[in-house]
Write a protein that holds these residues in place. Structure first.
Motif, PDB file in Angstrom:
ATOM      1  N   TYR A 306       0.835  -1.205   0.000  1.00  0.00           N
ATOM      2  CA  TYR A 306       0.000   0.000   0.000  1.00  0.00           C
ATOM      3  C   TYR A 306       0.869   1.255   0.000  1.00  0.00           C
ATOM      4  CZ  TYR A 306      -3.324   3.535   1.540  1.00  0.00           C
ATOM      5  OH  TYR A 306      -4.090   4.678   1.638  1.00  0.00           O
ATOM      6  N   ALA A 307       1.901   1.261   0.823  1.00  0.00           N
ATOM      7  CA  ALA A 307       2.801   2.411   0.874  1.00  0.00           C
ATOM      8  C   ALA A 307       3.498   2.620  -0.468  1.00  0.00           C
ATOM      9  CB  ALA A 307       3.830   2.225   1.985  1.00  0.00           C
ATOM     10  N   SER A 308       3.829   1.525  -1.148  1.00  0.00           N
ATOM     11  CA  SER A 308       4.477   1.623  -2.460  1.00  0.00           C
ATOM     12  C   SER A 308       3.545   2.275  -3.473  1.00  0.00           C
ATOM     13  CB  SER A 308       4.906   0.234  -2.941  1.00  0.00           C
ATOM     14  OG  SER A 308       5.840  -0.344  -2.048  1.00  0.00           O
ATOM     15  N   VAL A 311       3.336   6.218  -2.184  1.00  0.00           N
ATOM     16  CA  VAL A 311       4.486   7.132  -2.312  1.00  0.00           C
ATOM     17  C   VAL A 311       5.514   6.661  -3.326  1.00  0.00           C
ATOM     18  CG1 VAL A 311       4.211   7.893   0.076  1.00  0.00           C
ATOM     19  CG2 VAL A 311       5.775   6.003  -0.420  1.00  0.00           C
ATOM     20  N   GLY A 312       5.286   5.505  -3.940  1.00  0.00           N
ATOM     21  CA  GLY A 312       6.209   4.996  -4.938  1.00  0.00           C
ATOM     22  C   GLY A 312       7.128   3.922  -4.397  1.00  0.00           C
ATOM     23  N   LEU A 313       7.357   2.905  -5.215  1.00  0.00           N
ATOM     24  CA  LEU A 313       8.207   1.791  -4.806  1.00  0.00           C
ATOM     25  C   LEU A 313       9.632   2.251  -4.517  1.00  0.00           C
ATOM     26  CD1 LEU A 313       8.625  -1.235  -4.349  1.00  0.00           C
ATOM     27  CD2 LEU A 313       9.038  -1.483  -6.817  1.00  0.00           C
ATOM     28  N   GLY A 314      10.112   3.228  -5.281  1.00  0.00           N
ATOM     29  CA  GLY A 314      11.472   3.722  -5.068  1.00  0.00           C
ATOM     30  C   GLY A 314      11.671   4.288  -3.675  1.00  0.00           C
ATOM     31  N   ASN A 315      10.705   5.069  -3.208  1.00  0.00           N
ATOM     32  CA  ASN A 315      10.808   5.645  -1.864  1.00  0.00           C
ATOM     33  C   ASN A 315      10.742   4.561  -0.787  1.00  0.00           C
ATOM     34  OD1 ASN A 315      11.125   8.425  -2.378  1.00  0.00           O
ATOM     35  ND2 ASN A 315       8.955   8.613  -2.889  1.00  0.00           N
ATOM     36  N   VAL A 316       9.835   3.608  -0.976  1.00  0.00           N
ATOM     37  CA  VAL A 316       9.719   2.511  -0.008  1.00  0.00           C
ATOM     38  C   VAL A 316      11.000   1.690   0.009  1.00  0.00           C
ATOM     39  CG1 VAL A 316       8.484   0.389   0.560  1.00  0.00           C
ATOM     40  CG2 VAL A 316       7.207   2.425  -0.131  1.00  0.00           C
ATOM     41  N   ALA A 317      11.588   1.480  -1.157  1.00  0.00           N
ATOM     42  CA  ALA A 317      12.835   0.716  -1.231  1.00  0.00           C
ATOM     43  C   ALA A 317      13.960   1.416  -0.471  1.00  0.00           C
ATOM     44  CB  ALA A 317      13.237   0.501  -2.686  1.00  0.00           C
ATOM     45  N   LEU A 318      14.045   2.733  -0.636  1.00  0.00           N
ATOM     46  CA  LEU A 318      15.118   3.480   0.025  1.00  0.00           C
ATOM     47  C   LEU A 318      14.892   3.608   1.528  1.00  0.00           C
ATOM     48  CD1 LEU A 318      15.816   6.369  -2.507  1.00  0.00           C
ATOM     49  CD2 LEU A 318      17.416   4.581  -1.825  1.00  0.00           C
ATOM     50  N   PHE A 319      13.655   3.921   1.921  1.00  0.00           N
ATOM     51  CA  PHE A 319      13.391   4.215   3.327  1.00  0.00           C
ATOM     52  C   PHE A 319      13.162   2.963   4.170  1.00  0.00           C
ATOM     53  CE2 PHE A 319      12.715   8.420   1.642  1.00  0.00           C
ATOM     54  CZ  PHE A 319      13.091   9.261   2.664  1.00  0.00           C
TER      55      PHE A 319
END
Length: 445
Positions: A306-308, A311-319
């Motif tokens: 859901y968060a991906s 806010v985008g998978l890239g942001n979830v991957a980084l954070f």
């Protein structure tokens, strides 16, 4: 079937005990002559000391001792010298003697104090995340981003590991006096880190009940000579480095949680996933807890999806995902090094007991900052295996007492972590199929 990416499936005053310690030397023509020469250069008295420590019996002449010590030579002569091995004689003191030597206040579990440490970790994680939210700001140059993101990922992953350790405290019922409170916080915290809490709690309890057992330990059970895949390519430093990388990245999940790949052979050909309520790891009474853990895991996974989308998978991957991978790396690294090295024996049959097994672990330090952030799970691990219900915040004081009480039976290794990892991985390939007290041997044998 017991191998996966070459994961290692892996005092003074004592009464003598008869041990069966087989030594099956490699054919002389197949031996590393450099190792033989270096071993032969050692003084006879030093060779006799090593022979006693590693349970080599019957050798009299220097040539005979060298021949019998050859399977252990890669560890003995390693440029990153290991500490003195755990004595093979049974200790004269009992577990009760050790427990009685510790002040009673060290066993007191304090919910308020535990919640303080939890709040401290959550604030730190929030602060790291907030600071990282500025890394991609347009005023931050590209080169700085390339430096700052890895720093964030490492330190946030270390902070995640602190949360993991607090959930580990819950699993051992050392977070508070209440089992319900412990399991409530444990389920939430471990689910947030994609760990099936009760499933792990149950198998981890079995690990603590069988530590140091060649047959019944639950994690990093040593491979035996007969199960070892003797592939020459695996001796290459580059290949070994690759296997270490694979172990550290996927060793926790899917390696351990999904397939229990470093577990005992008794689970072979049996369902052994931590997500399967009917797995061989669990009893019938455990099934509801396993299902609850699965629900917690998949709810957390759904939150990540859901968060991906939000806010985008890239942001979830980084954070989140990248620090999560660092946390998983810590789990494998810490567990592996606590139970795998050339100076730690494993036992079988009547030589194994819970007490002797609990002593088959070592304390290591990651440095004062990281030790604090991961709640001293690595540098007070001997204490933890002896007294798993003792809160982590009392373990440092207890360890200072244990160093004196246990004497030679207290193991601690000051080798820097990367060097200890390399020594353990390259020198600890297998143990013998037989023998009631065995040390790891290298592939040179």
């Amino acid at each position: 079937k017991q191998k996966f990416y070459k994961f290692k499936k892996m005092g003074k005053g004592a009464e003598s005990t008869q041990l069966s310690l087989p030594t099956q030397p490699a054919p002389k023509g197949a031996r590393d002559q450099r190792i033989c020469s270096n071993l032969s250069d050692l003084p006879l008295e030093r060779l006799k000391m090593y022979a006693k420590e590693y349970g080599v019996e019957g050798a009299v002449s220097k040539e005979e001792i060298v021949e019998q010590l050859y399977p252990f030579a890669k560890g003995i002569l390693h440029r990153f010298s290991p500490p003195k091995p755990l004595p093979l004689d049974k200790p004269k003191f009992s577990f009760a003697d050790v427990r009685n030597s510790l002040p009673k206040h060290l066993f007191k579990r304090d919910l308020v104090r535990s919640l303080f440490h939890l709040a401290e970790d959550l604030i730190l994680i929030a602060a790291f995340a907030y600071a990282a939210s500025w890394i991609s700001h347009e005023l931050v140059p590209f080169w700085a981003r390339c430096l700052l993101w890895p720093l964030y990922i490492f330190w946030q992953g270390t902070a995640f590991t602190g949360i993991w350790v607090l959930a580990h405290e819950c699993g051992h019922q050392s977070f508070s006096e209440s089992e319900a409170v412990n399991n409530f916080f444990g389920l939430i915290l471990h689910s947030a880190l994609l760990v099936p809490y009760h499933s792990w709690r149950i198998s981890h309890s079995k690990h603590h009940s069988n530590t140091g057992s060649c047959d019944n330990d639950e994690v990093f059970v040593p491979a035996t000579r007969s199960s070892l895949c003797r592939e020459i390519a695996e001796e290459s430093p580059l290949v070994q480095a690759l296997f270490i990388l694979i172990m550290l990245t996927v060793g926790w999940i899917p390696g351990y949680l999904c397939f229990n790949l470093t577990g005992p052979s008794k689970y072979n050909e049996q369902p052994r996933s931590h997500f399967n309520p009917w797995a061989k790891l669990f009893d019938e009474k455990d099934r509801v807890d396993v299902i609850v853990s699965d629900v917690g895991f998949f709810l957390a996974l759904g939150g990540i999806v859901y968060a991906s989308a939000l806010v985008g998978l890239g942001n979830v991957a980084l954070f989140y995902i990248a620090p999560y991978m660092v946390c998983n790396l810590y789990l494998v690294l810490i567990t592996y090094l606590q139970h795998t090295d050339v100076f730690m024996p494993h036992f079988r049959g009547e030589e194994w007991s819970w007490f002797r097994g609990a002593l088959c672990t070592t304390d290591r330090t990651f440095g004062c900052v990281i030790d604090h952030m991961i709640h001293h799970i690595a540098d007070t691990h001997v204490c933890h295996h002896l007294f798993s219900k003792m809160p982590f915040y009392n373990a440092q004081e207890a360890t200072e007492v244990l160093k004196v009480v246990l004497g030679d039976y207290y193991l601690s290794d000051s080798t820097p972590i990367p060097l200890a990892l390399w020594r353990s991985y390259t020198c600890c390939a297998f143990i013998e199929n037989e023998g009631n007290a065995v040390f790891y041997k290298s592939r040179t044998d």
